[in-house]
Design a protein around this motif. Sequence first.
Motif, mmCIF file in Angstrom:
data_model
loop_
_atom_site.group_PDB
_atom_site.id
_atom_site.type_symbol
_atom_site.label_atom_id
_atom_site.label_comp_id
_atom_site.label_asym_id
_atom_site.label_seq_id
_atom_site.Cartn_x
_atom_site.Cartn_y
_atom_site.Cartn_z
ATOM 1 N N LEU A 8 0.862 -1.186 0.000
ATOM 2 C CA LEU A 8 0.000 0.000 0.000
ATOM 3 C C LEU A 8 0.899 1.236 0.000
ATOM 4 O O LEU A 8 1.915 1.275 0.679
ATOM 5 N N GLU A 10 0.996 5.379 0.632
ATOM 6 C CA GLU A 10 0.285 6.489 1.254
ATOM 7 C C GLU A 10 0.125 7.605 0.228
ATOM 8 O O GLU A 10 1.099 8.068 -0.348
ATOM 9 N N PRO A 21 -3.693 5.028 2.827
ATOM 10 C CA PRO A 21 -2.901 4.015 2.135
ATOM 11 C C PRO A 21 -3.745 3.253 1.112
ATOM 12 O O PRO A 21 -4.818 2.739 1.450
ATOM 13 N N LEU A 22 -3.262 3.184 -0.126
ATOM 14 C CA LEU A 22 -3.990 2.482 -1.180
ATOM 15 C C LEU A 22 -3.028 1.651 -2.017
ATOM 16 O O LEU A 22 -1.873 2.026 -2.200
ATOM 17 N N PRO A 23 -3.522 0.534 -2.564
ATOM 18 C CA PRO A 23 -2.694 -0.214 -3.508
ATOM 19 C C PRO A 23 -2.575 0.581 -4.813
ATOM 20 O O PRO A 23 -3.518 1.282 -5.208
ATOM 21 N N LEU A 169 -8.421 -5.237 2.849
ATOM 22 C CA LEU A 169 -7.996 -3.953 2.281
ATOM 23 C C LEU A 169 -8.647 -2.803 3.041
ATOM 24 O O LEU A 169 -7.985 -1.827 3.407
ATOM 25 N N SER A 172 -7.048 -2.142 6.358
ATOM 26 C CA SER A 172 -5.751 -1.477 6.193
ATOM 27 C C SER A 172 -5.912 0.004 5.853
ATOM 28 O O SER A 172 -5.155 0.847 6.336
ATOM 29 N N ILE A 173 -6.900 0.322 5.034
ATOM 30 C CA ILE A 173 -7.154 1.718 4.665
ATOM 31 C C ILE A 173 -7.546 2.517 5.911
ATOM 32 O O ILE A 173 -7.006 3.600 6.163
#
Length: 187
Positions: A8, A10, A21-23, A169, A172-173
Amino acid sequence: MVQASEPLNEIKIFGGAISVPLPSRLQDVSDFRPVPDHQEIFTDAARDQSLIVEVVEFQDQPDEDAAGFFFKDLADVGQAVSSRLDSVQGLGSRDVPHLPPSLYVSLAAGQHTVAKSGAASEALAIQVLLADIRIPAHGSDLLISLHTRSSSLGAQESGTEAPLQGPELFKSILKGLKILDWGLFGQ
């Protein structure tokens, strides 16, 4: 052999007011079509997954009902053929460690069924995870929703990095979400 989950990155959204945070597979929709100023939208067309972050006017709902209210509103606005709210739960500082503990944060999870290209006979089941961060002092709710087409939930790809599934996901975000400029929400 165990595959590592995807990394991920930021990124800053809303002009740097929020960090999330993203893929890298999630592409900024504003790169190819207009997006309203109160929204940030990211998509991965290959996995039928999208993430929407939006600032909306604070709704006069009890805190514990607000995420469910917005889940149903999202179904209405998206013209869902049907919707099913499976759960609503409050989140704590372990879930959103970078937010002030005074904010009420809740998560709604369920499914929206949407017509494919306007044809109700070809309906798609979409898993929807929606977090509502209540910011009454600024007259706002911050909504974060992850939409994943149900048939793509179990999809596997070859390679060394396995894509994070919807709930993993989303967790985590939320865990990495930071509000850097409260002025985004007005007075």
